[in-house]
Design a protein around this motif. Sequence first.
Motif, short mmCIF file in Angstrom:
data_model
loop_
_atom_site.label_atom_id
_atom_site.label_comp_id
_atom_site.label_asym_id
_atom_site.label_seq_id
_atom_site.Cartn_x
_atom_site.Cartn_y
_atom_site.Cartn_z
N PRO A 287 91.63 47.23 -64.74
CA PRO A 287 90.76 47.82 -65.77
C PRO A 287 90.70 49.33 -65.64
O PRO A 287 90.53 49.87 -64.55
N MET A 288 90.87 50.02 -66.77
CA MET A 288 90.77 51.48 -66.77
C MET A 288 89.29 51.87 -66.73
O MET A 288 88.51 51.44 -67.59
N GLN A 289 88.94 52.67 -65.75
CA GLN A 289 87.56 53.12 -65.62
C GLN A 289 87.33 54.35 -66.50
O GLN A 289 86.94 55.42 -66.04
N LEU A 290 87.57 54.15 -67.80
CA LEU A 290 87.50 55.25 -68.76
C LEU A 290 86.86 54.77 -70.05
O LEU A 290 86.89 53.58 -70.36
N GLU A 291 86.31 55.69 -70.80
CA GLU A 291 85.79 55.37 -72.12
C GLU A 291 86.95 55.08 -73.08
O GLU A 291 88.08 55.53 -72.83
N PRO A 292 86.72 54.33 -74.15
CA PRO A 292 87.81 53.92 -75.05
C PRO A 292 88.68 55.07 -75.55
O PRO A 292 89.90 54.93 -75.64
N GLU A 293 88.08 56.21 -75.89
CA GLU A 293 88.86 57.33 -76.42
C GLU A 293 89.86 57.84 -75.39
O GLU A 293 91.03 58.12 -75.71
N LYS A 294 89.41 57.97 -74.14
CA LYS A 294 90.30 58.47 -73.09
C LYS A 294 91.33 57.41 -72.71
O LYS A 294 92.49 57.74 -72.43
N ALA A 295 90.92 56.16 -72.69
CA ALA A 295 91.87 55.08 -72.40
C ALA A 295 92.96 55.03 -73.46
O ALA A 295 94.14 54.82 -73.15
N SER A 296 92.60 55.25 -74.72
CA SER A 296 93.57 55.26 -75.81
C SER A 296 94.59 56.37 -75.62
O SER A 296 95.79 56.21 -75.90
N LYS A 297 94.13 57.51 -75.11
CA LYS A 297 95.04 58.64 -74.88
C LYS A 297 96.04 58.30 -73.77
O LYS A 297 97.23 58.66 -73.86
N ILE A 298 95.57 57.60 -72.73
CA ILE A 298 96.46 57.18 -71.65
C ILE A 298 97.52 56.22 -72.19
O ILE A 298 98.71 56.33 -71.89
N VAL A 299 97.09 55.26 -73.01
CA VAL A 299 98.03 54.27 -73.57
C VAL A 299 99.07 54.95 -74.45
O VAL A 299 100.27 54.66 -74.36
N LEU A 300 98.63 55.88 -75.31
CA LEU A 300 99.56 56.57 -76.20
C LEU A 300 100.59 57.37 -75.39
O LEU A 300 101.78 57.38 -75.72
N THR A 301 100.14 58.00 -74.32
CA THR A 301 101.07 58.74 -73.46
C THR A 301 102.14 57.82 -72.89
O THR A 301 103.33 58.16 -72.88
N CYS A 302 101.74 56.64 -72.42
CA CYS A 302 102.69 55.69 -71.84
C CYS A 302 103.66 55.17 -72.90
O CYS A 302 104.86 54.97 -72.62
N VAL A 303 103.17 54.93 -74.10
CA VAL A 303 104.02 54.45 -75.19
C VAL A 303 105.10 55.49 -75.51
O VAL A 303 106.29 55.17 -75.67
N LEU A 304 104.70 56.76 -75.60
CA LEU A 304 105.65 57.83 -75.90
C LEU A 304 106.65 58.01 -74.77
O LEU A 304 107.85 58.19 -75.00
N LEU A 305 106.16 57.95 -73.53
CA LEU A 305 107.06 58.06 -72.38
C LEU A 305 108.03 56.89 -72.34
O LEU A 305 109.20 57.05 -71.96
N HIS A 306 107.56 55.70 -72.71
CA HIS A 306 108.44 54.53 -72.74
C HIS A 306 109.65 54.78 -73.63
O HIS A 306 110.80 54.58 -73.22
N ASN A 307 109.41 55.24 -74.85
CA ASN A 307 110.53 55.50 -75.77
C ASN A 307 111.45 56.60 -75.23
O ASN A 307 112.68 56.50 -75.32
N PHE A 308 110.85 57.65 -74.67
CA PHE A 308 111.67 58.74 -74.14
C PHE A 308 112.54 58.25 -72.99
O PHE A 308 113.75 58.54 -72.95
N LEU A 309 111.96 57.53 -72.06
CA LEU A 309 112.71 57.09 -70.87
C LEU A 309 113.74 56.03 -71.21
O LEU A 309 114.79 55.94 -70.57
#
Length: 337
Positions: A287-309
Amino acid sequence: MVSLNKSRNRYNASDMLQDLIREPSGQFENFCRMSADDFNFFLNKIGPLIVKKDTNMRKAIPVQERFAVALRFLASGESFKSLSYLFKFSAQTVLTCVFDVCNALITILQDEIKMPKTWQEWKAIGLEFNKKLNFPHCLGALDGKHIVIQSPMNSASEFYNYKHSFSIVLMALVDANYCFTFADIGCQGRISDSGVFRNTILFKKLDAGNLVIPEDETLPMTDIPIPYVFVADDAFALGLHLMKPYAGIYEKGTKERIFNYRLSRARRIVKNVFGIMAAIFRVFRKPMQLEPEKASKIVLTCVLLHNFLRRSRSSTHVYTPPGTFDTEKDGHTVPGS
Protein backbone atom coordinates in the motif's frame (compact mmCIF):
# COMPACT_ATOMS: atom_id res chain seq x y z
CA MET A 1 20.67 10.61 12.20
CA VAL A 2 22.50 13.94 12.17
CA SER A 3 25.88 12.25 12.57
CA LEU A 4 24.97 9.70 9.90
CA ASN A 5 24.07 12.46 7.44
CA LYS A 6 27.38 14.18 8.17
CA SER A 7 29.18 11.04 7.01
CA ARG A 8 28.14 12.00 3.45
CA ASN A 9 31.50 13.78 3.32
CA ARG A 10 33.24 10.39 3.48
CA TYR A 11 30.90 8.26 1.34
CA ASN A 12 27.66 9.37 -0.26
CA ALA A 13 25.15 8.15 -2.85
CA SER A 14 27.21 9.59 -5.72
CA ASP A 15 30.13 7.41 -4.63
CA MET A 16 27.79 4.41 -4.34
CA LEU A 17 26.47 4.95 -7.89
CA GLN A 18 30.01 5.06 -9.27
CA ASP A 19 30.84 1.82 -7.45
CA LEU A 20 27.71 0.20 -8.86
CA ILE A 21 28.61 1.28 -12.41
CA ARG A 22 32.03 -0.32 -12.02
CA GLU A 23 30.44 -3.62 -10.95
CA PRO A 24 30.39 -6.01 -13.95
CA SER A 25 27.39 -8.01 -12.70
CA GLY A 26 24.63 -5.51 -13.55
CA GLN A 27 24.23 -4.14 -10.04
CA PHE A 28 23.65 -0.60 -11.30
CA GLU A 29 20.84 -1.77 -13.60
CA ASN A 30 19.25 -3.68 -10.74
CA PHE A 31 19.48 -0.70 -8.41
CA CYS A 32 18.13 1.92 -10.85
CA ARG A 33 16.04 -0.34 -13.13
CA MET A 34 17.72 1.09 -16.23
CA SER A 35 21.07 1.19 -17.99
CA ALA A 36 23.75 3.71 -17.09
CA ASP A 37 23.32 5.25 -20.56
CA ASP A 38 19.62 5.91 -19.97
CA PHE A 39 20.37 7.14 -16.44
CA ASN A 40 22.73 9.76 -17.91
CA PHE A 41 20.21 10.56 -20.65
CA PHE A 42 17.60 11.41 -18.02
CA LEU A 43 20.10 13.40 -15.97
CA ASN A 44 20.72 15.65 -18.97
CA LYS A 45 16.97 16.05 -19.57
CA ILE A 46 15.67 16.55 -16.04
CA GLY A 47 18.80 18.01 -14.44
CA PRO A 48 17.82 21.64 -15.13
CA LEU A 49 14.33 20.92 -13.72
CA ILE A 50 15.43 19.41 -10.40
CA VAL A 51 18.77 21.11 -9.65
CA LYS A 52 19.05 23.12 -6.43
CA LYS A 53 21.51 25.88 -5.57
CA ASP A 54 24.13 25.75 -2.82
CA THR A 55 23.56 28.08 0.13
CA ASN A 56 25.77 29.52 2.84
CA MET A 57 24.37 26.90 5.23
CA ARG A 58 24.89 23.74 3.14
CA LYS A 59 25.65 22.30 -0.25
CA ALA A 60 22.75 21.22 -2.43
CA ILE A 61 22.18 17.52 -3.05
CA PRO A 62 23.58 16.64 -6.51
CA VAL A 63 21.03 15.92 -9.24
CA GLN A 64 22.26 12.33 -9.70
CA GLU A 65 21.46 11.60 -6.05
CA ARG A 66 18.05 13.26 -6.29
CA PHE A 67 17.27 11.16 -9.36
CA ALA A 68 18.67 7.96 -7.85
CA VAL A 69 16.63 8.20 -4.64
CA ALA A 70 13.44 8.65 -6.68
CA LEU A 71 14.25 5.63 -8.85
CA ARG A 72 15.04 3.58 -5.76
CA PHE A 73 11.69 4.52 -4.23
CA LEU A 74 9.88 3.36 -7.37
CA ALA A 75 12.01 0.21 -7.59
CA SER A 76 11.70 -0.87 -3.96
CA GLY A 77 8.66 0.84 -2.46
CA GLU A 78 10.67 1.45 0.71
CA SER A 79 9.52 4.16 3.08
CA PHE A 80 11.02 7.63 2.86
CA LYS A 81 12.53 7.04 6.30
CA SER A 82 14.23 3.84 5.20
CA LEU A 83 15.68 5.52 2.10
CA SER A 84 16.96 8.38 4.25
CA TYR A 85 19.33 5.93 5.99
CA LEU A 86 20.69 4.72 2.65
CA PHE A 87 21.08 8.13 0.99
CA LYS A 88 22.03 10.05 4.15
CA PHE A 89 19.57 12.89 3.95
CA SER A 90 16.30 13.48 5.78
CA ALA A 91 13.04 11.67 5.02
CA GLN A 92 11.43 15.00 4.14
CA THR A 93 14.20 15.65 1.61
CA VAL A 94 13.67 12.18 0.15
CA LEU A 95 9.97 12.94 -0.31
CA THR A 96 10.78 16.27 -1.98
CA CYS A 97 13.28 14.61 -4.31
CA VAL A 98 10.83 11.87 -5.29
CA PHE A 99 8.09 14.25 -6.36
CA ASP A 100 10.45 16.76 -7.97
CA VAL A 101 11.79 13.92 -10.12
CA CYS A 102 8.31 12.55 -10.86
CA ASN A 103 7.12 15.97 -12.01
CA ALA A 104 10.18 16.32 -14.23
CA LEU A 105 9.81 12.84 -15.73
CA ILE A 106 6.13 13.42 -16.46
CA THR A 107 7.08 16.65 -18.25
CA ILE A 108 9.73 15.12 -20.51
CA LEU A 109 8.00 11.77 -21.10
CA GLN A 110 4.45 12.99 -21.67
CA ASP A 111 4.59 11.94 -25.33
CA GLU A 112 5.51 8.33 -24.51
CA ILE A 113 1.80 7.44 -24.37
CA LYS A 114 0.17 8.24 -27.70
CA MET A 115 -3.28 7.11 -28.70
CA PRO A 116 -3.49 6.53 -32.48
CA LYS A 117 -4.91 9.49 -34.39
CA THR A 118 -5.53 7.85 -37.76
CA TRP A 119 -7.22 4.67 -38.91
CA GLN A 120 -3.90 3.53 -40.37
CA GLU A 121 -2.27 3.66 -36.92
CA TRP A 122 -5.16 1.72 -35.37
CA LYS A 123 -5.00 -0.84 -38.16
CA ALA A 124 -1.26 -1.33 -37.59
CA ILE A 125 -2.05 -2.31 -33.98
CA GLY A 126 -4.70 -4.74 -35.26
CA LEU A 127 -2.18 -6.37 -37.59
CA GLU A 128 0.28 -6.83 -34.71
CA PHE A 129 -2.38 -8.53 -32.56
CA ASN A 130 -3.27 -10.84 -35.41
CA LYS A 131 0.38 -11.65 -36.11
CA LYS A 132 1.47 -12.24 -32.52
CA LEU A 133 -1.73 -13.46 -30.83
CA ASN A 134 -3.88 -14.77 -33.67
CA PHE A 135 -6.77 -12.44 -32.85
CA PRO A 136 -7.78 -10.28 -35.84
CA HIS A 137 -9.27 -6.78 -35.73
CA CYS A 138 -8.03 -6.20 -32.15
CA LEU A 139 -7.13 -2.58 -31.36
CA GLY A 140 -5.88 -3.19 -27.83
CA ALA A 141 -6.36 -5.04 -24.57
CA LEU A 142 -8.31 -3.13 -21.92
CA ASP A 143 -8.35 -3.64 -18.16
CA GLY A 144 -8.15 -1.89 -14.81
CA LYS A 145 -5.67 -2.35 -11.96
CA HIS A 146 -6.34 -1.37 -8.36
CA ILE A 147 -3.42 0.53 -6.82
CA VAL A 148 -3.67 0.01 -3.07
CA ILE A 149 -3.22 3.14 -0.95
CA GLN A 150 -3.68 4.09 2.69
CA SER A 151 -7.13 5.25 3.72
CA PRO A 152 -7.40 8.89 2.56
CA MET A 153 -8.39 11.44 5.17
CA ASN A 154 -12.12 12.20 5.35
CA SER A 155 -12.88 9.95 2.38
CA ALA A 156 -15.29 7.54 4.15
CA SER A 157 -15.84 4.61 1.74
CA GLU A 158 -15.08 6.58 -1.44
CA PHE A 159 -11.89 4.64 -2.19
CA TYR A 160 -12.94 1.35 -0.53
CA ASN A 161 -13.06 -1.46 -3.09
CA TYR A 162 -14.55 -4.94 -3.37
CA LYS A 163 -11.21 -6.43 -2.25
CA HIS A 164 -11.71 -4.72 1.13
CA SER A 165 -8.85 -2.27 0.68
CA PHE A 166 -8.51 1.36 -0.33
CA SER A 167 -7.36 2.02 -3.88
CA ILE A 168 -7.22 4.17 -6.95
CA VAL A 169 -7.69 2.62 -10.40
CA LEU A 170 -5.31 2.51 -13.34
CA MET A 171 -7.45 1.95 -16.44
CA ALA A 172 -5.17 0.96 -19.31
CA LEU A 173 -5.24 0.08 -22.98
CA VAL A 174 -2.13 -1.70 -24.29
CA ASP A 175 -0.93 -2.83 -27.70
CA ALA A 176 0.60 -6.14 -28.80
CA ASN A 177 4.10 -4.84 -27.98
CA TYR A 178 3.25 -4.50 -24.26
CA CYS A 179 3.13 -0.70 -24.37
CA PHE A 180 0.42 1.62 -23.09
CA THR A 181 -1.58 3.46 -25.72
CA PHE A 182 -3.94 4.97 -23.15
CA ALA A 183 -3.98 5.31 -19.35
CA ASP A 184 -6.49 6.89 -16.97
CA ILE A 185 -5.32 7.12 -13.35
CA GLY A 186 -6.92 8.13 -10.07
CA CYS A 187 -10.55 7.04 -10.15
CA GLN A 188 -11.92 5.85 -6.79
CA GLY A 189 -11.54 2.15 -6.08
CA ARG A 190 -15.20 1.66 -5.16
CA ILE A 191 -16.23 2.15 -8.82
CA SER A 192 -16.33 -0.95 -11.04
CA ASP A 193 -13.97 -1.33 -14.00
CA SER A 194 -16.87 -0.76 -16.39
CA GLY A 195 -17.85 2.39 -14.50
CA VAL A 196 -14.28 3.67 -14.51
CA PHE A 197 -14.01 3.05 -18.25
CA ARG A 198 -17.23 4.96 -18.96
CA ASN A 199 -15.71 8.03 -17.29
CA THR A 200 -12.54 8.01 -19.41
CA ILE A 201 -11.72 10.13 -22.44
CA LEU A 202 -11.24 6.92 -24.40
CA PHE A 203 -14.86 5.82 -23.87
CA LYS A 204 -16.24 9.29 -24.57
CA LYS A 205 -14.37 9.47 -27.88
CA LEU A 206 -15.41 5.91 -28.73
CA ASP A 207 -19.04 6.64 -27.88
CA ALA A 208 -19.00 9.84 -29.95
CA GLY A 209 -17.35 8.12 -32.91
CA ASN A 210 -14.23 10.29 -32.69
CA LEU A 211 -11.57 7.58 -32.45
CA VAL A 212 -11.14 7.23 -36.23
CA ILE A 213 -11.37 3.44 -35.95
CA PRO A 214 -10.98 1.56 -39.26
CA GLU A 215 -14.12 0.63 -41.14
CA ASP A 216 -15.53 -2.88 -40.72
CA GLU A 217 -13.75 -5.45 -42.87
CA THR A 218 -14.33 -9.09 -43.74
CA LEU A 219 -12.17 -11.79 -42.20
CA PRO A 220 -10.50 -14.53 -44.30
CA MET A 221 -12.96 -17.15 -45.61
CA THR A 222 -15.98 -14.96 -44.75
CA ASP A 223 -18.02 -12.30 -46.50
CA ILE A 224 -19.44 -10.69 -43.35
CA PRO A 225 -17.96 -7.27 -42.36
CA ILE A 226 -16.55 -7.48 -38.82
CA PRO A 227 -15.81 -4.38 -36.70
CA TYR A 228 -12.48 -3.61 -35.08
CA VAL A 229 -12.67 -4.07 -31.30
CA PHE A 230 -11.00 -3.65 -27.95
CA VAL A 231 -10.83 -6.88 -25.92
CA ALA A 232 -11.79 -6.94 -22.24
CA ASP A 233 -13.08 -9.29 -19.54
CA ASP A 234 -16.57 -9.94 -18.15
CA ALA A 235 -16.46 -6.79 -16.00
CA PHE A 236 -17.04 -4.63 -19.07
CA ALA A 237 -20.23 -4.12 -21.04
CA LEU A 238 -20.36 -5.64 -24.51
CA GLY A 239 -20.41 -3.05 -27.28
CA LEU A 240 -19.95 -2.66 -31.02
CA HIS A 241 -16.23 -1.99 -30.53
CA LEU A 242 -15.77 -3.72 -27.16
CA MET A 243 -15.52 -7.51 -27.17
CA LYS A 244 -15.77 -9.75 -24.09
CA PRO A 245 -15.86 -13.56 -23.67
CA TYR A 246 -18.95 -15.71 -24.01
CA ALA A 247 -20.52 -16.18 -20.57
CA GLY A 248 -20.65 -19.68 -19.14
CA ILE A 249 -18.62 -22.88 -19.53
CA TYR A 250 -18.39 -24.63 -22.89
CA GLU A 251 -17.12 -28.04 -23.90
CA LYS A 252 -13.68 -28.37 -25.40
CA GLY A 253 -13.68 -27.95 -29.16
CA THR A 254 -16.82 -25.81 -29.36
CA LYS A 255 -16.68 -22.51 -31.25
CA GLU A 256 -17.45 -20.58 -28.08
CA ARG A 257 -14.62 -22.29 -26.17
CA ILE A 258 -12.14 -21.60 -28.98
CA PHE A 259 -13.25 -17.97 -29.23
CA ASN A 260 -12.90 -17.45 -25.47
CA TYR A 261 -9.43 -18.99 -25.57
CA ARG A 262 -8.32 -16.69 -28.40
CA LEU A 263 -9.81 -13.62 -26.73
CA SER A 264 -8.24 -14.48 -23.36
CA ARG A 265 -4.86 -14.91 -25.02
CA ALA A 266 -5.14 -11.43 -26.55
CA ARG A 267 -6.46 -9.91 -23.32
CA ARG A 268 -3.59 -11.47 -21.36
CA ILE A 269 -1.29 -8.78 -22.75
CA VAL A 270 -2.65 -6.11 -20.41
CA LYS A 271 -2.34 -8.44 -17.41
CA ASN A 272 1.27 -9.10 -18.39
CA VAL A 273 1.95 -5.37 -18.53
CA PHE A 274 0.59 -4.90 -15.01
CA GLY A 275 2.71 -7.84 -13.84
CA ILE A 276 5.87 -6.44 -15.41
CA MET A 277 5.34 -3.05 -13.80
CA ALA A 278 4.74 -4.60 -10.37
CA ALA A 279 7.83 -6.80 -10.73
CA ILE A 280 10.15 -3.92 -11.68
CA PHE A 281 8.55 -1.03 -9.80
CA ARG A 282 7.86 -2.69 -6.48
CA VAL A 283 6.21 0.41 -5.12
CA PHE A 284 3.08 -1.41 -6.41
CA ARG A 285 3.72 -4.40 -4.14
CA LYS A 286 2.53 -2.68 -0.95
CA PRO A 287 0.00 0.00 0.00
CA MET A 288 1.24 3.47 -0.92
CA GLN A 289 1.33 5.65 2.17
CA LEU A 290 0.25 8.64 0.11
CA GLU A 291 -2.85 10.66 -0.64
CA PRO A 292 -4.65 9.76 -3.91
CA GLU A 293 -3.28 12.75 -5.85
CA LYS A 294 0.34 11.92 -5.01
CA ALA A 295 -0.21 8.20 -5.54
CA SER A 296 -1.63 8.98 -9.00
CA LYS A 297 1.52 10.93 -9.84
CA ILE A 298 3.68 7.95 -8.84
CA VAL A 299 1.59 5.61 -11.02
CA LEU A 300 1.74 7.95 -14.03
CA THR A 301 5.53 8.18 -13.69
CA CYS A 302 5.83 4.38 -13.72
CA VAL A 303 3.52 4.08 -16.73
CA LEU A 304 5.61 6.58 -18.71
CA LEU A 305 8.86 4.92 -17.66
CA HIS A 306 7.42 1.54 -18.67
CA ASN A 307 6.87 2.70 -22.26
CA PHE A 308 10.27 4.39 -22.41
CA LEU A 309 12.17 1.38 -21.07
CA ARG A 310 10.29 -1.04 -23.32
CA ARG A 311 11.44 0.99 -26.34
CA SER A 312 14.96 1.78 -25.13
CA ARG A 313 17.74 -0.14 -26.88
CA SER A 314 20.01 -0.07 -23.86
CA SER A 315 17.41 -0.81 -21.15
CA THR A 316 14.86 -3.15 -22.71
CA HIS A 317 17.02 -6.18 -21.82
CA VAL A 318 17.08 -4.94 -18.23
CA TYR A 319 13.38 -4.13 -18.02
CA THR A 320 11.99 -7.12 -19.93
CA PRO A 321 14.74 -9.75 -20.35
CA PRO A 322 14.17 -12.92 -22.42
CA GLY A 323 11.59 -15.16 -20.75
CA THR A 324 9.59 -12.28 -19.30
CA PHE A 325 6.46 -12.74 -21.40
CA ASP A 326 3.97 -15.60 -21.59
CA THR A 327 4.46 -17.74 -24.68
CA GLU A 328 2.61 -20.51 -26.50
CA LYS A 329 3.95 -24.02 -27.05
CA ASP A 330 1.89 -26.84 -28.60
CA GLY A 331 -1.32 -25.01 -27.72
CA HIS A 332 -0.36 -24.52 -24.06
CA THR A 333 0.57 -21.32 -22.27
CA VAL A 334 4.12 -21.13 -20.89
CA PRO A 335 4.04 -18.49 -18.13
CA GLY A 336 6.67 -15.75 -18.27
CA SER A 337 8.83 -14.83 -15.32
